[in-house]
Design a protein around this motif. Structure first.
Motif, PDB file in Angstrom:
ATOM      1  N   ASN A 198      -4.084   5.935   9.746  1.00 28.26           N
ATOM      2  CA  ASN A 198      -3.441   6.544   8.587  1.00 28.26           C
ATOM      3  C   ASN A 198      -4.458   6.733   7.462  1.00 28.26           C
ATOM      4  OD1 ASN A 198      -2.060   6.858   6.153  1.00 28.26           O
ATOM      5  ND2 ASN A 198      -0.287   5.729   6.870  1.00 28.26           N
ATOM      6  N   PRO A 199      -4.792   7.982   7.113  1.00 25.43           N
ATOM      7  CA  PRO A 199      -5.893   8.192   6.155  1.00 25.43           C
ATOM      8  C   PRO A 199      -5.646   7.547   4.794  1.00 25.43           C
ATOM      9  CG  PRO A 199      -4.769  10.263   6.677  1.00 25.43           C
ATOM     10  CD  PRO A 199      -4.226   9.236   7.604  1.00 25.43           C
ATOM     11  N   ILE A 200      -4.387   7.498   4.351  1.00 22.85           N
ATOM     12  CA  ILE A 200      -4.118   6.881   3.045  1.00 22.85           C
ATOM     13  C   ILE A 200      -4.408   5.388   3.123  1.00 22.85           C
ATOM     14  CG2 ILE A 200      -2.371   6.429   1.307  1.00 22.85           C
ATOM     15  CD1 ILE A 200      -0.899   8.915   2.306  1.00 22.85           C
ATOM     16  N   PHE A 201      -3.904   4.773   4.190  1.00 19.14           N
ATOM     17  CA  PHE A 201      -4.100   3.330   4.361  1.00 19.14           C
ATOM     18  C   PHE A 201      -5.599   2.996   4.441  1.00 19.14           C
ATOM     19  CE2 PHE A 201      -3.867  -0.646   6.869  1.00 19.14           C
ATOM     20  CZ  PHE A 201      -2.989  -1.341   6.061  1.00 19.14           C
TER      21      PHE A 201
ATOM     22  N   ARG B  79      -8.167   4.678   3.291  1.00 20.12           N
ATOM     23  CA  ARG B  79      -8.899   4.893   2.034  1.00 20.12           C
ATOM     24  C   ARG B  79      -8.534   3.853   0.987  1.00 20.12           C
ATOM     25  NH1 ARG B  79      -9.026  11.186   0.531  1.00 20.12           N
ATOM     26  NH2 ARG B  79     -11.278  11.153   0.362  1.00 20.12           N
ATOM     27  N   ARG B  80      -7.326   3.340   1.069  1.00 27.56           N
ATOM     28  CA  ARG B  80      -6.957   2.291   0.111  1.00 27.56           C
ATOM     29  C   ARG B  80      -7.621   0.957   0.451  1.00 27.56           C
ATOM     30  NH1 ARG B  80      -2.305   2.354  -2.904  1.00 27.56           N
ATOM     31  NH2 ARG B  80      -3.186   0.430  -3.725  1.00 27.56           N
TER      32      ARG B  80
ATOM     33  N   ILE C 103       0.840  -1.202   0.000  1.00 25.86           N
ATOM     34  CA  ILE C 103       0.000   0.000   0.000  1.00 25.86           C
ATOM     35  C   ILE C 103       0.874   1.252   0.000  1.00 25.86           C
ATOM     36  CG2 ILE C 103      -1.875   1.179   1.247  1.00 25.86           C
ATOM     37  CD1 ILE C 103      -2.694  -1.506   0.183  1.00 25.86           C
TER      38      ILE C 103
END
Lengths: 406, 168
Positions: free
Chosen positions: A208-211, A213-214, A137
């Motif tokens: 973690n917002p990226i994690f 959302r992925r 990711i």
């Protein structure tokens, strides 16, 4: 080999004129996020996956065929090499199957150490999953954290069996050796701090917002599809299938342990992530119970014609020497019959189907590994989604090509 | 599992007599009176044998009886005895928490049976594997190609007349 137009059978234009829009993309077999040598042939429309076709077999070594040429006890080291991230689970499943054929009683201490080390193996397997999944990711840091703990587990494996990865520690009839002094203390020290380590990974990833959302809403696999495609293990439980072999068909005295089986109905990659973190916590609980209640006694069954004698007995007693010589040179005959033994490995339901014709070599050893079935669900999970989600989904099914190709 | 673990029931009559209420036995007896060719209860595992043309209806009957999850299928090569191939299906019931084995024998002369991918799509890879390594064909399979060996491979490696090492 050499066909640069990959698998014309499945990947053909779906409709007239579609040829101009759809592109065939080859992912793997050396792509880092395919976790080994998985080749995916993807038909994509822009960035949307239209169809996908997994091509496997690059790691096929014919282990099942090799087993037929070995004595029963010689198969144990081969099983390590199948799911190479969970060596003890492989050993356990094979040994339980042969012990079922032999109708052999295993001493309680051996059973408990088997449970203890299989759960440590599960931690090992899940740590690698977490590290590589997060790395796919884009969260590179977690990999270093999980491998720090994995290193300690590998040192424990080395302590117990002399090998870091290919342990072959469980043998037919019990264990290879008494566990070394200090092993249980070492596991205790590891377990004491491990829940904090899980919190540490969770702190790095869960917020973690990226994690998030992925992972959230990606790779949806409904309960019906999961059953139809014989998906097992954490992926199935994240799709609402409440089944765990350890709880529902207990083996090796798992019925004496108290643990929860986490189940989720969210069916996505995020649910699998949360569920596996919870599984690690439950494994810690089982390990703690195993350490607290470790019974005393022998670690090998009392079956001189099947279990190798102790070194000292072999050197000093004529009868033991004869048994040793017989087992090593001729193996031991296993009564004719067929058994299927299933256990819960880190990836799902692992099963060994062993057929005996009454001789010292297995007539057939079939290995049912969870990854083989779960791979079939990959297309269902990725269809109609973005190409980048494929990477997240592969990470979430915790793929090990050694167990798929055998 | 606990009550009859150590008892071996060697044939169909013994199984029908001792465990007529077992859901799998009941389902197959209800499905067709003579459909069950043989049965065996050994080492805590129930094996039900049917004719190879009955695999699909027998598995449908088992699925209706609660054996809802296909877990594994494989073949055993009994060369040189005939019929040569044995197909073993392991079906799990999530509700009953129990497995049952269905087996059927297949001749070498006509190694073809119906595919069960219509019941469980997950049998797809397993049937491809058996086709690849044993050469048993599955009629109605959506994509019956080799899966582990290269496409152009000659022979079926898990057959007993295929050498473990050296040249073919």
């Amino acid at each position: 080999m050499g066909d640069l137009v990959p698998t014309p059978v499945l990947v053909a234009p779906t409709a007239e004129g579609a040829r101009d829009q759809h592109m065939v993309l080859n992912m793997g077999p050396q792509h880092p996020s395919t976790h080994g040598v998985l080749r995916l042939v993807l038909e994509i429309d822009g960035e949307i996956v239209v169809r996908m076709y997994p091509e496997i077999g690059y790691l096929h070594t014919g282990i099942e065929k090799t087993c037929e040429a070995k004595f029963y006890q010689q198969v144990v080291p081969l099983t390590d090499r199948v799911d190479y991230l969970g060596p003890m689970a492989n050993n356990l499943c094979y040994c339980l199957a042969v012990e079922k054929l032999l109708e052999l009683e295993i001493p309680e201490k051996a059973q408990w150490i088997r449970v203890l080390l299989t759960e440590v193996t599960r931690l090992n397997s899940h740590l690698i999953w977490l590290g590589t999944h997060a790395m796919d990711i884009g969260a590179l840091t977690v990999f270093l954290y999980t491998f720090r703990e994995r290193e300690e587990i590998l040192r424990m494996f080395e302590m117990v069996s002399g090998q870091r990865m290919m342990t072959s520690y469980f043998r037919i009839g019990g264990l290879a050796l008494e566990p070394p002094l200090g092993l249980l203390d070492r596991i205790q020290a590891f377990i004491k701090t491990f829940p904090e380590k899980i919190d540490e990974y969770s702190n790095l990833l869960t917020g973690n917002p990226i994690f998030v959302r992925r992972l959230k809403g990606v790779g949806h696999l409904s309960k019906e599809d999961a059953i139809a495609l014989s998906v097992t293990g954490p992926v199935a439980r994240a799709s609402g299938i409440d089944y765990d072999v350890r709880r529902d068909n207990p083996y090796s005295s798992y019925e004496k342990f108290d643990f929860n089986v986490p189940v989720s109905n969210d069916c996505d990659v995020w649910a699998r992530y949360v569920l596996r973190l919870e599984e690690m916590r439950q494994s810690v609980r089982i390990i703690q119970q195993a350490l607290d209640g470790m019974p005393e006694g022998p670690v090998k069954a009392n079956a001189p014609k099947i279990v190798l004698p102790d070194r000292e007995a072999m050197k000093t007693q004529m009868e033991s020497l004869i048994h040793h010589f017989k087992i090593v040179t001729e193996g031991f005959a296993v009564p004719a019959g067929e058994v299927y033994q299933a256990i819960e490995s880190g990836h799902g339901t692992m099963g060994y189907y062993v057929v005996s014709d009454g001789t010292a070599k297995p007539w057939r050893v079939h290995m049912r590994y969870p990854g083989f079935a779960t791979l079939q669900a990959l297309e269902v999970m990725c269809k109609g989604r973005l190409l980048a989600d494929v990477v997240a989904v592969i990470g979430s099914i915790d793929i090990v090509l050694g167990e798929i190709d055998r | 599992m606990a009550e009859a673990q150590n008892k071996t029931l060697a044939d169909k009559a013994a199984v029908l007599e001792s465990m007529p209420d077992h859901p799998a036995v009941k389902a197959l007896v209800a499905w067709r009176a003579n459909g069950l060719a043989d049965a065996r209860f050994d080492r805590g595992e129930l094996t039900l044998s049917v004719d190879k043309s009955d695999i699909v209806p027998a598995l449908e009957a088992l699925e209706a009886a609660g054996y809802n999850a296909f877990e594994d299928m494989t073949a055993v090569d009994w060369y040189p005895s005939a019929p040569r191939f044995q197909l073993s299906y392991h079906i799990l019931s999530h509700g009953l928490k129990e497995r049952v084995r269905l087996r059927a024998m297949v001749d070498e002369a006509d190694p073809e049976v119906e595919s069960i991918t219509g019941i469980w799509a997950g049998a797809n890879y397993y049937e491809r594997e058996v086709f690849d390594l044993f050469g048993v064909r599955f009629a109605g399979h959506p994509n019956l190609r080799r899966i582990l060996m290269p496409d152009e491979w000659v022979g079926h490696p898990l057959r007993k007349d295929y050498p473990v090492e050296g040249y073919r």
